[in-house]
Design a protein around this motif. Structure first.
Motif: not given
Ligand SMILES: Nc1ncnc2c1ncn2[C@@H]1O[C@H](COP(=O)(O)OP(=O)(O)OP(=O)(O)O)[C@@H](O)[C@H]1O
Ligand SMILES: [Mg+2]
Lengths: 399, 269
Positions: B240-243, B245-265
């Protein structure tokens, strides 16, 4: 028909490539011209005049030059608008040698110095004229002069990744700068007037028609050798790499090829071919002067190739000979209008024949048809596939 | 001169063996790239393990392609360190040297040699000496022909092998480019949006191919197609914006609040 193709003879014919055909045509027409020049007297229907021989000797030099341009432009996508410089450098190397052959038969009768140096009141020859009376020196310089310029220029330009229009402009600038330099008397190459008044080459008088005939035959042989070398290069893996560079240079880098090296290499080979063309040209026209460096000349060469059809090698030869012939005819009637005619010809051919005259020839020729892709036969009807794919290509590329 | 895998003297770069004793084949540390003041990559850190299959996701402009440009030598970073194994500094090598060292790349826009045949495209990509003299006198050995045939078979283009590559469909070009990667036998494959323009079936086959490559090779895949990512992903990195944001398995990513906010959200919203 199909039985004919399957017969051993038919297969042989199919295997005949553009290479055999071009070399065959060149040698046969050279032989024809030679025999008809020698065996039939003037007035005979079959006679080929000395004038025609010397004219075609010149055209064949242009053809070799066009071949050189096609090698870099047609196959590697380097649009050089400065190939005239390599041609002229080769020409000057030969000119210096011929100058030294004059000996004391010049206007001033000086046994050591060429006329123009006497005229400039020089007391001795500049250092770079040393050895110029040696035949081996001359032959070496015909290759080294253009080759070195191409090597230095290529390294500077290709390593700093200059390409496209910028590169073309740089090549024009180089040939223009050389023209201005060679115009200066202090350069020691005869300035404005260049090198001329040659008497003989290898002991043969240049005034003699038989010498012209020998030069014509020699040029034809040189063209054949140049063609064979070029054909070998473009049908080797090297040729495929170069084509890849033309179409997607950065992809070629990511596949692991040092594209700059390849470009420099092909540029040097091409420059040397152009140098040989220049060297053969000078004794036939009897003069070399800075006008040969003129940017306009270099543009004309590119137009030969465009009209003949780029990226085929034989197209370059056809284009050079036809356009030069047209120029000879045209300038005899309306010399001032030739440039307009050339421009018009170029525009017309781009509009009507985007692939040049060579585009009208069999498609299977265009890419070295005898390429050895016999490694795998994915299906039994490979021949059909290939021709089918050629058929698809034409309408698609036409639009 | 025939190139023989054992016989010919290898180029210096081909002897480059990444030191992977720590299990990491690619180190990207504190890398920043800016274009006219705009930070396309910002202090990015990424470690790829030997043999792993990593998916990189992120919105348009997140810097995924730029990251690949940096690894393959196309773009030089302003700061940071990129190394192949522990000791090979990729920032010192040119694009062609990096390619020969064993890092292959598929571009976002499929890039093949359009005027050459499919066969020739693979031929040029084969692992081996890429010098001028070798190219000039090169004759394909029977192993090389077999290798080309293998690759053509794997990418399903055996029938098209004498077609000019420019006439292939978009999906086929994608395959051809993957085939060119395979022919080079790289240690690391960087694959930018491999399934764009492919049918569902082709996508499925690509997924199979990429998963089968992992293990022997390390594979980094950039893809927007979430279903595809889900089907192959073991570990996912979100840019996200060149750095990172998160790393992990697909399910971890999908439940990551940061990711939900900026991307999957954004995606699901
Ligand atoms: N050569 C360049 N000059 C200027 N800006 C660039 C250049 N290359 C990339 N950028 C910018 O850097 C940012 C990151 O681009 P990049 O291509 O890496 O994104 P991406 O994650 O691959 O996006 P996409 O998913 O759309 O392919 C973008 O904002 C882009 O505009
Ligand atoms: Mg991208």
């Amino acid at each position: 028909m199909s039985t004919f193709i399957q017969s051993p003879f038919g297969q042989k014919i199919q295997k005949l490539s553009s290479l055999h055909f071009v070399i065959g045509c060149l040698l046969i027409s050279t032989l024809y011209a030679t025999v008809c020049n020698l065996a039939f007297t003037e007035g005979s229907f079959l006679h080929v005049s000395d004038y025609t021989i010397s004219l075609f000797g010149k055209y064949l030099c242009y053809a070799l030059l066009a071949l050189a341009v096609d090698l870099v432009w047609g196959y590697c996508g380097i649009l050089s608008l400065g190939h005239g410089a390599f041609f002229a450098l080769g020409g000057y190397a030969m000119g210096m040698y011929l100058m030294r052959q004059i000996g004391d038969r010049g206007v001033y009768g000086n046994p050591d110095l060429p006329d123009f140096m006497v005229f400039l009141n020089w007391s001795e020859m500049p250092w770079y004229w040393a050895g110029s009376d040696n035949i081996l020196w001359m032959v070496a310089m015909v290759f080294i002069g253009p080759g070195l310029l191409a090597y230095v220029f290529g390294n500077l330009a290709f390593r700093s990744r200059v390409s496209g229009v910028y590169l073309s402009i740089m090549t024009q600038a180089v040939t223009y700068a050389l023209m201005l330099a060679f115009f200066r008397n202090e350069m020691g190459f005869g300035g404005n007037n260049g090198l001329t008044d040659f008497k003989e080459i290898f002991g043969l008088s240049l005034q003699n028609p038989s010498t012209k005939l020998v030069l014509f035959v020699a040029t034809s042989v040189a063209l054949c050798i140049g063609y064979i070398i070029s054909h070998y290069i473009v049908s080797s893996k090297m040729g495929r790499v170069v084509t890849a560079i033309r179409d997607a240079e950065s992809r070629t880098r990511f596949v692991g090829f040092k594209t700059e090296h390849y470009k420099v290499w092909i540029f040097v080979v091409s420059a040397m071919l152009a140098g040989v063309a220049g060297a053969l040209y000078v004794p036939q026209v009897g003069i070399i002067n800075p006008g040969e460096f003129s940017p306009l000349n270099s543009i004309e060469m590119v137009i030969w190739v465009a009209i003949g059809g780029r990226g085929t090698l034989y197209g370059a030869i056809i284009g050079a000979v036809l356009v030069s012939y047209a120029k000879t005819r045209f300038t005899a009637i309306m010399p001032e209008a030739w440039l307009f005619a050339l421009g018009g010809l170029f525009v017309l051919s781009t509009l009507l024949l985007p692939k040049g005259i060579a585009g009208m020839l069999p498609a299977s020729w265009a890419k070295g048809s005898e390429k050895e892709n016999d490694g795998i036969e994915p299906s039994d009807n490979y021949e059909n596939k290939r021709s089918e794919s050629n058929n698809i290509s034409n309408p698609a590329e036409a639009k | 001169m025939v190139v023989d895998k054992k016989g010919s003297p290898l180029l210096a770069e081909q002897n480059i063996k990444p030191d992977t004793r720590h299990g990491v084949i690619l180190y990207v540390e504190d890398v920043s790239v800016s274009f006219d003041g705009f930070k396309a990559l910002n202090d990015l850190n990424l470690y790829i393990n030997d043999g792993e299959l990593r998916c990189l996701i992120g919105a348009n402009g997140a810097g995924k392609t730029t990251l690949m440009d940096v690894i393959t030598g196309k773009t030089r970073p302003d700061f940071g360190k990129v190394s192949f194994g522990q000791q090979v500094d990729l920032l010192q090598l040119s694009e062609s040297e990096i390619a020969r060292a064993g890092i292959g790349r598929k571009f976002q826009q499929p890039t093949v040699f359009e005027e050459l045949t499919v066969f020739e495209n693979i031929e040029l990509s084969l692992k081996g000496d890429k010098g001028i003299i070798t190219s000039l006198f090169h004759k394909l050995s029977s192993e090389q022909k077999d290798r080309i045939a293998d690759v053509l078979h794997t990418i399903g283009l055996a029938k098209e092998c004498y077609y000019a590559a420019g006439r292939l469909s978009h999906g086929q070009k994608q395959w051809l480019e993957i085939g060119m990667l395979l022919a080079a036998e790289p240690r690391v494959l960087l694959v930018d949006e491999p399934v764009a323009g492919m049918t569902a079936q082709e996508t499925e086959r690509t997924a199979e191919l990429l998963t089968s490559l992992a293990g022997e090779h390390s594979v980094i895949v950039v893809e927007h197609d979430m279903a595809f990512v889900r089907s192959i992903a073991r570990k996912v990195t979100v840019l996200h914006q060149g750095s990172v944001l998160a790393e992990g398995s697909m399910s971890e990513i999908q439940s990551n609040p940061d990711v939900i906010q900026v991307y999957l959200g954004e995606d699901q919203g």
